[in-house]
Design a protein around this motif. Structure first.
Motif, short mmCIF file in Angstrom:
data_model
loop_
_atom_site.label_atom_id
_atom_site.label_comp_id
_atom_site.label_asym_id
_atom_site.label_seq_id
_atom_site.Cartn_x
_atom_site.Cartn_y
_atom_site.Cartn_z
N ARG A 104 0.83 -1.20 0.00
CA ARG A 104 0.00 0.00 0.00
C ARG A 104 0.87 1.26 0.00
NH1 ARG A 104 -3.85 -1.77 4.77
NH2 ARG A 104 -1.81 -2.35 5.49
N ASP A 105 0.38 2.26 -0.71
CA ASP A 105 1.09 3.54 -0.75
C ASP A 105 0.24 4.63 -0.10
OD1 ASP A 105 3.40 4.93 -1.37
OD2 ASP A 105 2.59 5.69 -3.25
N SER A 106 -0.79 4.21 0.64
CA SER A 106 -1.69 5.19 1.25
C SER A 106 -1.73 5.10 2.77
CB SER A 106 -3.10 5.01 0.69
OG SER A 106 -3.56 3.70 0.98
N ASP A 107 -1.11 4.08 3.35
CA ASP A 107 -1.09 3.96 4.81
C ASP A 107 0.20 4.59 5.34
OD1 ASP A 107 0.67 2.14 3.80
OD2 ASP A 107 0.11 0.54 5.15
N HIS A 108 0.40 4.53 6.65
CA HIS A 108 1.58 5.14 7.25
C HIS A 108 2.22 4.18 8.24
CE1 HIS A 108 0.56 8.95 5.43
NE2 HIS A 108 -0.68 8.76 5.84
N SER B 182 4.63 5.90 3.74
CA SER B 182 3.76 4.80 3.34
C SER B 182 4.57 3.50 3.44
CB SER B 182 3.27 4.99 1.90
OG SER B 182 4.31 4.73 0.98
#
Length: 194
Positions: free
Chosen positions: A18-22, A157
């Protein structure tokens, strides 16, 4: 020697992250070794004392990380599928499974996430893991740089974090292959993101 590059299989793995979580990085947990030992004991009870069970990752190095414990069960390729079945009986189906390369199971001890990796001991990925961690244990400045890389990754991310981490691992493996020493000049560009 030409520096290592991200391999096609690593690129494919990065692309699925994922490139939208942290990513959240937490300080070292001093209870990690005791929790590892509980899971190792469970694996030995179910699979036998002859089963190799090793503690790796940030908690084994005593540094900040993603607040999880990484446990590895290295096996030869011809025993890999047998161990998938055995570990599935202990931890349920794998959370991820990459052919005869690796499989990841998950459990918890006192609320702490534990990832149990079945790993093909015949592949370079396993020997590189051992080489990387051995280098960090021998070179405190490299270990400090690795912890800083992790801490600086807080809030990135998952994809960004692991891309940086892979680059760092490659640089350390290059250093390990080229010499037995590491100085600040060799670590100077280690945080650059390609």
């Amino acid at each position: 020697m030409k520096p290592r590059e991200v391999t096609p299989s690593q690129e494919a793995w990065l692309a699925h992250l994922r490139d939208s979580d942290h990513v959240v990085i937490k300080p070292f947990d001093p209870t990690a070794q005791a929790k590892f030992e509980q899971v190792r004991e469970l694996i030995h009870e179910r699979l036998g004392q002859q089963t190799i069970v090793e503690h790796h990752g940030a908690t084994s190095l005593g540094i900040s990380g993603q607040d999880e414990i990484d446990i590895y069960v290295p096996v030869p390729e011809d025993r890999f599928n047998v161990f998938i079945e055995k570990l599935s009986q202990v931890f349920g189906e794998p959370r991820s499974h990459y052919g005869l390369e690796r499989a990841r199971f998950r459990t918890e001890v006192e609320g702490k996430r534990i990832d149990v990796f079945l790993i093909n001991a015949d592949l370079d990925g396993w020997s590189n893991c051992l080489k990387f961690e051995a280098y960090l244990r021998k070179h405190s400045e490299a270990l400090k740089a690795y912890e800083k890389l992790k801490e600086d990754g807080h809030g990135l991310s998952t994809q960004q974090y692991y891309r940086r981490k892979i680059g760092f691992v490659h640089r350390i493996l290059d250093l390990a292959d080229s010499s037995d020493t590491c100085d600040q000049s060799e670590l100077a560009g280690i945080f650059e993101v390609n």
